[in-house]
Design an enzyme around this catalytic site. Sequence first.
Site, PDB file in Angstrom:
ATOM      1  N   ARG A   1      22.200 -10.206  16.450  1.00 63.18           N
ATOM      2  CA  ARG A   1      23.642 -10.399  16.636  1.00 63.18           C
ATOM      3  C   ARG A   1      24.442  -9.148  16.315  1.00 63.18           C
ATOM      4  O   ARG A   1      25.570  -9.004  16.773  1.00 63.18           O
ATOM      5  CB  ARG A   1      24.118 -11.615  15.848  1.00 63.18           C
ATOM      6  CG  ARG A   1      23.587 -12.925  16.441  1.00 63.18           C
ATOM      7  CD  ARG A   1      24.053 -14.117  15.651  1.00 63.18           C
ATOM      8  NE  ARG A   1      23.632 -14.029  14.270  1.00 63.18           N
ATOM      9  CZ  ARG A   1      22.774 -14.838  13.679  1.00 63.18           C
ATOM     10  NH1 ARG A   1      22.234 -15.818  14.351  1.00 63.18           N
ATOM     11  NH2 ARG A   1      22.451 -14.679  12.423  1.00 63.18           N
TER      12      ARG A   1
ATOM     13  N   GLU B   1      13.103 -13.375   0.066  1.00 60.01           N
ATOM     14  CA  GLU B   1      12.924 -14.391  -0.971  1.00 60.01           C
ATOM     15  C   GLU B   1      11.464 -14.809  -1.100  1.00 60.01           C
ATOM     16  O   GLU B   1      10.947 -14.991  -2.193  1.00 60.01           O
ATOM     17  CB  GLU B   1      13.801 -15.601  -0.633  1.00 60.01           C
ATOM     18  CG  GLU B   1      13.870 -16.612  -1.737  1.00 60.01           C
ATOM     19  CD  GLU B   1      14.841 -17.739  -1.422  1.00 60.01           C
ATOM     20  OE1 GLU B   1      14.867 -18.704  -2.193  1.00 60.01           O
ATOM     21  OE2 GLU B   1      15.542 -17.667  -0.397  1.00 60.01           O
TER      22      GLU B   1
END
Length: 176
Positions: A62, A99
Site C-alpha cells: 500500500r 512479534e
Amino acid sequence: MNLEEKLRAVIRTIPDFPKAGVLFKDITPLFYNQALCNEIVEGFIRKLKGTSIDAIVGIESRGFLFGFLLANKLDVPFVLVRKAGKLPYLTVSHEYFLEYGTSKIEMHTDSLKEGWNVLIHDDLLATGGTADATAHLIKKMKAKVAGFSFVVELEFLEGRERIKNHSNNIQCLVNY
C-alpha cells in the site's frame, strides 16, 4: 472540512480483521475519490515543504499507491521496497524481527545513490517495524533518511518512538 476530517469520514474501521480484537483501518475507500487522492498528495507536499528529497521509497504494497503519486508530483525517483524474493534484479536486503519470527525486505542495488535524501512512505504507521527496517536498508545503501510519511498513524501502538531515531520528520495525515 479539513483534510484530516475528510479522511476520518472516508476511512472505514473493520472490527476483528485480520483477527479478533483488531480494529482495522481500511483506506481502500480513498481510492474511489480522485479529488480526495489529489488532496492527499497535496497534503503531503505541504507537510514536507522544506524537506530535501532525492527519492521516495514506498513500502510494499500500500505504500506504493500514494508514494508513487507523491514521487511523480515532486519529480523524483520512486523506489520499491518489497518482501524478499519479489524483485527480479540484484538486491540488498535487511532482516528484522516480528512479534513471532523474522521477515526480510529488499530493494534493487541500483535504486539509490550514495548521499541521497530519501523519504520513506507507507499507508499506515503502526508498530513501526517495517518502516524501521526500511530505514536500515536505506542506510545500507549509504543514503540518508530525510523523513517518513504515512496516511494514517495508530498512535497507541507507538511506532513513532521506534522510527524517530532515523528522523524526527514524521508526517501523518490522520491519527487514531
